[in-house]
Write a protein that holds these residues in place. Sequence first.
Motif, PDB file in Angstrom:
ATOM      1  N   PRO A 186      -1.932   5.230 -16.216  1.00  0.00           N
ATOM      2  CA  PRO A 186      -3.355   5.455 -15.946  1.00  0.00           C
ATOM      3  C   PRO A 186      -4.180   4.241 -16.374  1.00  0.00           C
ATOM      4  CG  PRO A 186      -2.412   7.248 -17.255  1.00  0.00           C
ATOM      5  CD  PRO A 186      -1.375   6.180 -17.159  1.00  0.00           C
ATOM      6  N   LEU A 187      -5.248   4.007 -15.653  1.00  0.00           N
ATOM      7  CA  LEU A 187      -6.128   2.883 -15.951  1.00  0.00           C
ATOM      8  C   LEU A 187      -7.270   3.359 -16.837  1.00  0.00           C
ATOM      9  CD1 LEU A 187      -6.168   1.409 -12.358  1.00  0.00           C
ATOM     10  CD2 LEU A 187      -4.787   0.659 -14.286  1.00  0.00           C
ATOM     11  N   HIS A 188      -7.655   2.512 -17.797  1.00  0.00           N
ATOM     12  CA  HIS A 188      -8.650   2.939 -18.781  1.00  0.00           C
ATOM     13  C   HIS A 188      -9.853   2.012 -18.883  1.00  0.00           C
ATOM     14  CE1 HIS A 188      -5.998   6.094 -20.140  1.00  0.00           C
ATOM     15  NE2 HIS A 188      -5.018   5.223 -20.220  1.00  0.00           N
ATOM     16  N   ASP A 189      -9.940   1.015 -18.003  1.00  0.00           N
ATOM     17  CA  ASP A 189     -11.083   0.119 -18.094  1.00  0.00           C
ATOM     18  C   ASP A 189     -11.429  -0.450 -16.723  1.00  0.00           C
ATOM     19  OD1 ASP A 189     -10.033  -2.891 -17.935  1.00  0.00           O
ATOM     20  OD2 ASP A 189      -8.564  -1.695 -19.037  1.00  0.00           O
ATOM     21  N   THR A 190     -12.622  -0.984 -16.627  1.00  0.00           N
ATOM     22  CA  THR A 190     -13.167  -1.476 -15.364  1.00  0.00           C
ATOM     23  C   THR A 190     -12.324  -2.602 -14.776  1.00  0.00           C
ATOM     24  OG1 THR A 190     -15.368  -0.863 -16.131  1.00  0.00           O
ATOM     25  CG2 THR A 190     -15.255  -2.394 -14.277  1.00  0.00           C
ATOM     26  N   PHE A 191     -11.983  -3.603 -15.587  1.00  0.00           N
ATOM     27  CA  PHE A 191     -11.275  -4.760 -15.058  1.00  0.00           C
ATOM     28  C   PHE A 191      -9.895  -4.385 -14.509  1.00  0.00           C
ATOM     29  CE2 PHE A 191     -13.667  -8.021 -17.941  1.00  0.00           C
ATOM     30  CZ  PHE A 191     -14.823  -7.804 -17.218  1.00  0.00           C
ATOM     31  N   SER A 192      -9.154  -3.544 -15.231  1.00  0.00           N
ATOM     32  CA  SER A 192      -7.829  -3.161 -14.724  1.00  0.00           C
ATOM     33  C   SER A 192      -7.953  -2.333 -13.447  1.00  0.00           C
ATOM     34  CB  SER A 192      -7.012  -2.431 -15.792  1.00  0.00           C
ATOM     35  OG  SER A 192      -7.624  -1.223 -16.168  1.00  0.00           O
ATOM     36  N   PHE A 193      -8.995  -1.508 -13.376  1.00  0.00           N
ATOM     37  CA  PHE A 193      -9.177  -0.727 -12.149  1.00  0.00           C
ATOM     38  C   PHE A 193      -9.494  -1.648 -10.970  1.00  0.00           C
ATOM     39  CE2 PHE A 193     -11.296   1.605  -8.873  1.00  0.00           C
ATOM     40  CZ  PHE A 193     -10.498   2.729  -8.752  1.00  0.00           C
ATOM     41  N   ILE A 194     -10.399  -2.607 -11.166  1.00  0.00           N
ATOM     42  CA  ILE A 194     -10.755  -3.519 -10.073  1.00  0.00           C
ATOM     43  C   ILE A 194      -9.524  -4.284  -9.605  1.00  0.00           C
ATOM     44  CG2 ILE A 194     -12.083  -5.584  -9.482  1.00  0.00           C
ATOM     45  CD1 ILE A 194     -14.322  -4.459 -11.317  1.00  0.00           C
ATOM     46  N   ARG A 195      -8.695  -4.742 -10.535  1.00  0.00           N
ATOM     47  CA  ARG A 195      -7.450  -5.427 -10.145  1.00  0.00           C
ATOM     48  C   ARG A 195      -6.544  -4.487  -9.353  1.00  0.00           C
ATOM     49  NH1 ARG A 195      -5.731 -10.279 -11.215  1.00  0.00           N
ATOM     50  NH2 ARG A 195      -6.886 -11.572 -12.647  1.00  0.00           N
ATOM     51  N   SER A 196      -6.510  -3.221  -9.738  1.00  0.00           N
ATOM     52  CA  SER A 196      -5.642  -2.272  -9.038  1.00  0.00           C
ATOM     53  C   SER A 196      -6.112  -2.023  -7.611  1.00  0.00           C
ATOM     54  CB  SER A 196      -5.553  -0.945  -9.799  1.00  0.00           C
ATOM     55  OG  SER A 196      -6.710  -0.161  -9.602  1.00  0.00           O
ATOM     56  N   VAL A 197      -7.411  -2.211  -7.368  1.00  0.00           N
ATOM     57  CA  VAL A 197      -7.928  -2.026  -6.011  1.00  0.00           C
ATOM     58  C   VAL A 197      -7.229  -3.007  -5.073  1.00  0.00           C
ATOM     59  CG1 VAL A 197      -9.954  -2.289  -4.523  1.00  0.00           C
ATOM     60  CG2 VAL A 197     -10.152  -1.067  -6.687  1.00  0.00           C
ATOM     61  N   GLU A 198      -7.184  -4.262  -5.457  1.00  0.00           N
ATOM     62  CA  GLU A 198      -6.543  -5.273  -4.603  1.00  0.00           C
ATOM     63  C   GLU A 198      -5.031  -5.162  -4.644  1.00  0.00           C
ATOM     64  OE1 GLU A 198      -6.061  -8.182  -1.855  1.00  0.00           O
ATOM     65  OE2 GLU A 198      -7.934  -7.228  -2.416  1.00  0.00           O
ATOM     66  N   ASN A 199      -4.470  -4.988  -5.828  1.00  0.00           N
ATOM     67  CA  ASN A 199      -3.019  -5.042  -5.986  1.00  0.00           C
ATOM     68  C   ASN A 199      -2.298  -3.751  -5.626  1.00  0.00           C
ATOM     69  OD1 ASN A 199      -3.381  -7.656  -6.926  1.00  0.00           O
ATOM     70  ND2 ASN A 199      -3.542  -6.983  -9.044  1.00  0.00           N
ATOM     71  N   HIS A 200      -3.011  -2.641  -5.611  1.00  0.00           N
ATOM     72  CA  HIS A 200      -2.346  -1.361  -5.342  1.00  0.00           C
ATOM     73  C   HIS A 200      -3.046  -0.564  -4.238  1.00  0.00           C
ATOM     74  CE1 HIS A 200      -0.070   2.293  -6.040  1.00  0.00           C
ATOM     75  NE2 HIS A 200      -1.200   2.946  -6.161  1.00  0.00           N
ATOM     76  N   ILE A 201      -4.329  -0.281  -4.431  1.00  0.00           N
ATOM     77  CA  ILE A 201      -5.033   0.631  -3.523  1.00  0.00           C
ATOM     78  C   ILE A 201      -5.127   0.062  -2.115  1.00  0.00           C
ATOM     79  CG2 ILE A 201      -7.229   1.804  -3.077  1.00  0.00           C
ATOM     80  CD1 ILE A 201      -7.521   1.948  -6.202  1.00  0.00           C
ATOM     81  N   HIS A 202      -5.558  -1.189  -1.973  1.00  0.00           N
ATOM     82  CA  HIS A 202      -5.663  -1.779  -0.633  1.00  0.00           C
ATOM     83  C   HIS A 202      -4.295  -1.892   0.028  1.00  0.00           C
ATOM     84  CE1 HIS A 202      -9.865  -3.796  -1.289  1.00  0.00           C
ATOM     85  NE2 HIS A 202      -9.946  -2.500  -1.081  1.00  0.00           N
ATOM     86  N   THR A 203      -3.259  -2.160  -0.755  1.00  0.00           N
ATOM     87  CA  THR A 203      -1.899  -2.222  -0.218  1.00  0.00           C
ATOM     88  C   THR A 203      -1.480  -0.858   0.336  1.00  0.00           C
ATOM     89  OG1 THR A 203      -1.343  -3.941  -1.812  1.00  0.00           O
ATOM     90  CG2 THR A 203       0.499  -2.779  -0.796  1.00  0.00           C
ATOM     91  N   GLU A 204      -1.778   0.188  -0.429  1.00  0.00           N
ATOM     92  CA  GLU A 204      -1.429   1.541   0.023  1.00  0.00           C
ATOM     93  C   GLU A 204      -2.247   1.950   1.250  1.00  0.00           C
ATOM     94  OE1 GLU A 204       1.165   3.406  -1.089  1.00  0.00           O
ATOM     95  OE2 GLU A 204       1.604   1.586  -2.216  1.00  0.00           O
TER      96      GLU A 204
END
Length: 179
Positions: free
Chosen positions: A86-104
Motif C-alpha cells: 500500500p502507498l502512504h504518501d503523495t510522492f509514491s502515489f504519483i510515481r505509481s500513476v506512471e509506473n503502475h496505473i497508466h501501464t494497467e
Amino acid sequence: MKGIIFTEFLEIVEEGFGLDVCQQMLELAEDEGIYTAVGSYDHRALVKLIITLSKITKIPAEQLQEVYGEAVFLRLLKTLPAMDPPLHDTFSFIRSVENHIHTEVKKLYPDATPPQFDFLSQTTTSMVMDYKSARCMSHVCLGLIKGCARHFSQKIQVSMEPMNKSQSHVRFNLNLIAE
C-alpha cells in the motif's frame, strides 16, 4: 478519453452547481450528456463542457479544471485495485500513476492514451516532474495532485511551468510543507 472522466465530471457539476446548471451546460454545449464509464470519448467534448460551464458560472476554465481534478481524485482512487505494498504518501502515489496505473490502463484499454509523467528529480521533500499530454489538461493534473496530497494528509506547495505554448508539456515542482 475514458468515459469515467465524463461521468464523474457531470456528477461533480450537478453536486456543485445543481441539476439546472448541469442541464444548461449540456444544452449550451449541444451535448446529450450520454456517457458510460467504460466508453471512450473525444476529450474535446469535455473541454467544451468545461468552457461552457465557465461561461455560465463566470469561473475561469483553468480554475474549474483544477477544482474538478481535486474533487475527482478520491472517486478515481476508489476504482483502482489495492496497491501491494500500500502507498502512504503523495510522492509514491504519483510515481505509481506512471509506473503502475497508466501501464494497467493501457493493458485494459489498448486505445487509451494517458498522460505521461517524466520524473526529473526527487528528494524526501521535493519532486520535479514533467506532465506531457496532447489533451493539454495540466490544470486537471494540478487538481489531482492537490487531491492526492489531501488524501494522504500532506501539505504540498505546487507550481506549474508551461514548457510550450499549448501546455501539452508542463513542469510541476512539488514541495512538502513541514507542519
